[in-house]
Design an enzyme around this catalytic site. Sequence first.
Site, short mmCIF file in Angstrom:
data_model
loop_
_atom_site.label_atom_id
_atom_site.label_comp_id
_atom_site.label_asym_id
_atom_site.label_seq_id
_atom_site.Cartn_x
_atom_site.Cartn_y
_atom_site.Cartn_z
N HIS A 162 12.10 -5.87 -18.40
CA HIS A 162 11.92 -4.49 -17.89
C HIS A 162 13.27 -4.00 -17.37
CE1 HIS A 162 9.97 -0.99 -16.39
NE2 HIS A 162 10.11 -1.28 -15.11
N ASN B 193 3.50 3.84 -2.49
CA ASN B 193 3.22 4.87 -3.51
C ASN B 193 2.35 4.32 -4.64
OD1 ASN B 193 4.61 6.93 -2.24
ND2 ASN B 193 6.56 6.45 -3.23
N ASP C 2 -0.78 -4.21 3.71
CA ASP C 2 0.64 -3.88 3.88
C ASP C 2 1.10 -4.42 5.23
OD1 ASP C 2 2.44 -1.46 2.25
OD2 ASP C 2 3.18 -2.22 4.17
N ALA D 234 0.85 -1.21 0.00
CA ALA D 234 0.00 0.00 0.00
C ALA D 234 0.87 1.25 0.00
CB ALA D 234 -0.91 -0.01 1.24
N ARG E 118 17.40 -1.94 -11.03
CA ARG E 118 16.25 -2.76 -10.63
C ARG E 118 16.77 -4.10 -10.07
NH1 ARG E 118 14.75 -0.41 -15.61
NH2 ARG E 118 12.89 0.92 -15.54
O1 TXD Z 1 7.09 -1.09 -14.24
C1 TXD Z 1 7.32 -1.64 -13.14
N1 TXD Z 1 7.00 -2.91 -12.91
C2 TXD Z 1 8.00 -0.82 -12.04
C3 TXD Z 1 7.86 -1.47 -10.69
C4 TXD Z 1 7.63 0.60 -12.06
C5 TXD Z 1 7.87 1.35 -10.94
C6 TXD Z 1 8.14 0.77 -9.59
N2 TXD Z 1 8.45 -0.63 -9.63
C7 TXD Z 1 8.55 -1.37 -8.37
O2 TXD Z 1 7.30 -1.45 -7.70
C8 TXD Z 1 9.47 -0.75 -7.37
O3 TXD Z 1 10.82 -0.94 -7.73
C9 TXD Z 1 9.07 -1.52 -6.14
O4 TXD Z 1 9.68 -2.78 -6.15
C10 TXD Z 1 7.56 -1.70 -6.32
C11 TXD Z 1 6.71 -0.79 -5.49
O5 TXD Z 1 7.05 0.52 -5.72
P1 TXD Z 1 6.45 1.67 -4.75
O6 TXD Z 1 6.92 2.97 -5.26
O7 TXD Z 1 5.00 1.43 -4.52
O8 TXD Z 1 7.25 1.34 -3.40
P2 TXD Z 1 6.82 1.75 -1.90
O9 TXD Z 1 6.11 3.05 -1.91
O10 TXD Z 1 8.06 1.55 -1.07
O11 TXD Z 1 5.76 0.63 -1.50
C12 TXD Z 1 6.14 -0.70 -1.29
C13 TXD Z 1 5.28 -1.20 -0.13
C14 TXD Z 1 5.61 -0.49 1.19
O12 TXD Z 1 4.45 0.16 1.69
C15 TXD Z 1 6.06 -1.61 2.11
O13 TXD Z 1 5.67 -1.46 3.45
C16 TXD Z 1 5.38 -2.80 1.46
O14 TXD Z 1 5.55 -2.59 0.08
N3 TXD Z 1 5.95 -4.07 1.87
C17 TXD Z 1 5.21 -5.17 2.00
N4 TXD Z 1 3.90 -5.36 1.76
C18 TXD Z 1 3.46 -6.63 1.99
N5 TXD Z 1 4.26 -7.65 2.43
C19 TXD Z 1 5.56 -7.45 2.66
N6 TXD Z 1 6.35 -8.47 3.11
C20 TXD Z 1 6.10 -6.16 2.45
N7 TXD Z 1 7.35 -5.62 2.57
C21 TXD Z 1 7.23 -4.34 2.21
#
Ligand code: TXD
Length: 313
Positions: free
Chosen positions: A176, A13, A34, A11, A89
């Site tokens: 990607h 960005n 989350d 949950a 990445r």
């Molecule tokens: O085109 C694409 N596929 C990419 C993907 C485009 C942009 C971003 N890309 C990837 O998406 C980025 O490199 C990250 O690996 C993910 C998520 O990006 P976001 O910007 O949403 O990252 P955030 O804001 O850090 O959110 C990740 C959330 C955060 O709230 C953590 O608390 C949660 O993941 N998190 C978890 N949720 C559930 N279960 C577990 N174990 C967990 N660990 C962290």
Amino acid sequence: MGRKKIALIGAGNIGGTLAHLALIRGLGDVVLFDVVEGMPQGKALDLMEGGPIEPFDASVTGTNSYEDIAGADVCIVTAGLARKPGMSRDDLLATNAKIMTQVSEGIRTHAPDSMVIIISNPLDAMVTLAKRVTGFPKNRVVGMAGVLDSARYRSFLALELNVSVESVQAMVLGGHGDDMVPVRSGCTVAGAPITDFIAEPRLAEIEARVRGAGGEVVALLKTGSAYYSPATAAIRMAESYLHDKKEILPAAAYLEGEYGFSGFYLGVPVQIGAGGVEKVIELKLTETESEALQVSASHVQELVEALDSVIEG
Ligand code: TXD
């Protein structure tokens, strides 16, 4: 005929933006999951309070418990770390592999009939891992990257030509990563080849910008990576599934012989409908594009080998 249920695993960005888009586009009820206590619940409350204004009546809840994703029709996964400036990445592999394993187990147990759209990076490795751990068939586990990368290609071309983005069609295939493949031979403006409008070396410069577009945003933001456009891309895929649109979109799909590759995920055009990834569409590529796809596929295979060593490690 109740509303569909969309579970957002992560949950942050992108997850928060996914929730907002799903609600204002009327895709169904939303559950934000989350591991951070309170954050998904707070975002859900904030989103709900915008309902009367938009308006939308769908429910939106936040949770730290996988039980609450039960019965989800679609699970969109962003759980994991995002890049910081200077990180590739691939640098996220070890950490996000552990997280993706946990997430996939949660989905397998609590949403066993869902369509899974993976966003977390490194995307091609994470979607591979999700398919392995959930044990779901290949049509119900797909990776989101191509819709985003293709939209970046279209945006930069539309900007260059000062035309509507709707008049520019383009696709980016492959992994990607920095060796993704803008398919120039299929790129058109109002149906005419892009090369009628933009010549070398400018076209190559734009395509290089597409490959580096994620890093360009990371360098500017400094605290994370792109999230509005990735979320928009994943919602387009979810919509095609939930509404049985059968739209043909570039996405990371499991290949079994298509494009000459087998046994791993790669960004290719797929038809997405009620059956999930219903089929892979094999485009005629130029020799240069085919060679570039081979290079990109080799990188994905190396990444999956690195994933295997991380998991066995
Ligand atoms: O085109 C694409 N596929 C990419 C993907 C485009 C942009 C971003 N890309 C990837 O998406 C980025 O490199 C990250 O690996 C993910 C998520 O990006 P976001 O910007 O949403 O990252 P955030 O804001 O850090 O959110 C990740 C959330 C955060 O709230 C953590 O608390 C949660 O993941 N998190 C978890 N949720 C559930 N279960 C577990 N174990 C967990 N660990 C962290």
